[in-house]
Design a protein around this motif. Sequence first.
Motif, short mmCIF file in Angstrom:
data_model
loop_
_atom_site.label_atom_id
_atom_site.label_comp_id
_atom_site.label_asym_id
_atom_site.label_seq_id
_atom_site.Cartn_x
_atom_site.Cartn_y
_atom_site.Cartn_z
N VAL A 214 14.59 15.45 6.20
CA VAL A 214 14.61 14.08 5.73
C VAL A 214 13.36 13.82 4.90
N THR A 215 13.45 12.81 4.05
CA THR A 215 12.31 12.45 3.21
C THR A 215 11.38 11.51 3.97
N VAL A 216 10.10 11.84 3.96
CA VAL A 216 9.07 10.96 4.52
C VAL A 216 8.04 10.69 3.43
N TRP A 217 7.30 9.62 3.61
CA TRP A 217 6.30 9.21 2.63
C TRP A 217 4.91 9.41 3.23
N VAL A 218 4.06 10.11 2.48
CA VAL A 218 2.75 10.54 2.97
C VAL A 218 1.66 9.85 2.16
N ASP A 219 0.61 9.43 2.86
CA ASP A 219 -0.56 8.83 2.21
C ASP A 219 -1.43 9.95 1.63
N GLN B 145 0.82 -1.21 0.00
CA GLN B 145 0.00 0.00 0.00
C GLN B 145 0.86 1.26 0.00
N MET B 146 1.98 1.24 0.70
CA MET B 146 2.82 2.43 0.82
C MET B 146 3.58 2.75 -0.47
N GLN B 147 3.60 1.81 -1.43
CA GLN B 147 4.29 2.10 -2.67
C GLN B 147 3.62 3.24 -3.44
N ASN C 76 -1.20 10.32 7.83
CA ASN C 76 -0.40 9.09 7.90
C ASN C 76 0.87 9.26 7.09
N ALA C 77 2.01 9.08 7.75
CA ALA C 77 3.30 9.21 7.08
C ALA C 77 4.28 8.22 7.71
N VAL C 78 5.33 7.91 6.97
CA VAL C 78 6.35 6.98 7.45
C VAL C 78 7.69 7.38 6.87
N VAL D 185 8.23 5.56 12.13
CA VAL D 185 9.54 5.44 11.50
C VAL D 185 9.52 4.38 10.40
N GLY D 186 8.96 3.21 10.66
CA GLY D 186 8.94 2.14 9.67
C GLY D 186 7.67 1.34 9.74
#
Length: 513
Positions: free
Chosen positions: A120-125, A43-45, A131-133, A90-91
Amino acid sequence: MSQGNKGGWRGRIGGVIFGGIFAAVGIGFLFFSIIPTLYEGWQMQGWQPVQAEVLDTQLKSHRGDKSTTYSVSARYRYDWRGREYVGDRVGIGSGSDNVGDWHQQHYYRLKSARENNRRVTVWVDPAAPQNAVIDRDIRWGLFAFKMLFVVLFGGAGVGIMVYVWRRRVSNPDSPTPWLDNPAWRDNRIRSGGKALLWFLWIFGIAWMAFMIPLWMNAEQLAREGMPLSLFPYLFPLIGLAVLAQALIKTLRWRRFGNAVLSLNPFPGVPGGKVGGMVTLPQGSREPVTAEVRLSCIHVYWRRRGSKNERQQEIIWQDSQKVRLRPDGRGGLLAFSFNPPRDLPSSSEGSDHHKWELALKAKLAGPDLDHRFVIPVYADSAMVHDAAKVEEPSVAYERPPERSHTIQSLPDWLGIDYRHGGFELKLPMFRNLTLSLIVTVMGLIFGGVGVFLFEQSDVPFFFALIFTLVGVLALLGGLYALGNSQWIHISPRGVAKVIRVFGVPFSRKVPVTE
């Protein structure tokens, strides 16, 4: 229901509960860790990268009796389409562990970014920007470690439940209980060496795989000055010793196969005779002397402290030297014992008696070593007059014929008499369910191994173990699926043709051999 039958059902239900505990561990890891990890990673892709400011980060250590685990935490602030959010993930997953140094690496990287005011780079829904990681990649080293619990605990638990549930619960009121046992009813009793062989291979491979988390943390344990830091290098010797024993037994099995014991009288009788003939397949033609040992063993459970331990006590034993006589098929061995009348009969349950026949001989190459659990019943004297049964002699050439008819053989087995001999045909896909299970497991293990090779934080040996197990299981499953066999036995010898998905491999054995 009689008291004995109640005891049998209690043992069956207890075995199912015992196996269910192991199965629950494996199934729990599968549904509450493995599947959610794969789903979240997939899903996070589709999440989008943004730059974030690190507000705080910590590395917590959790010291146990034998090891120390770590967990990294962080708080960071980011903007998404003009709106500010604060995240703390974090993960994938949560909790602490000591598989690799993932927690330490992220802590030092986040700490450096905060101290030097770097983003830093984070990934957001995009659908839920709260929601981020920071790291959306699956930790394949940890994933593989959890898969061991799924396969080993889950597989062992399910196997125990299936075995216990399918195991026969005998009727103690039966006048012929030995005929209720499928392993005894046709008086062709096979040794149990093959089950032990599989156990040694599975245990040895599993033991070596379980050592990987220790190898991954050996340097860390050494830095902490723990005396147990040497054990990751010593424990593999246990696995290697088990695998060496499995190899020896495999060579022995390839040479002797599954020996067959036929009793005469059937069953044996305390106070009468326990005798018969063991037929050994090709590979045992040397005229050597073998030791045959008959034992009556009391098996029970004893409580020591807070644990129940399974105990075995030999209440009677006798042995004799017997000449192993070669013939055209391999080797024949006749034996005869006269156990005392007051010894107990074969029985079942948590507290039972078993009669075991052990056969050993020193040969050139792998030694002969077979064990049989045989039926011995005092009540069988009512079925046959044990005093009138003649003691087996070396003139006894062939074991008794099967008591069942040819109609009891599998439907897929083709049998015919032609060309002056006996012809057998074994078609493809005859063990379809088991073959498909082994093939699918091979694909799963092989796929995990390929993924692990691509991960820099996973030891090479860990990936190699999964890949080798997967390849061997896949090849074995495909062979079991696609092989057909044609066997012709005649006075001229044996002709055999094996086709693997149509590709033939033939072999002929003349009668002189």
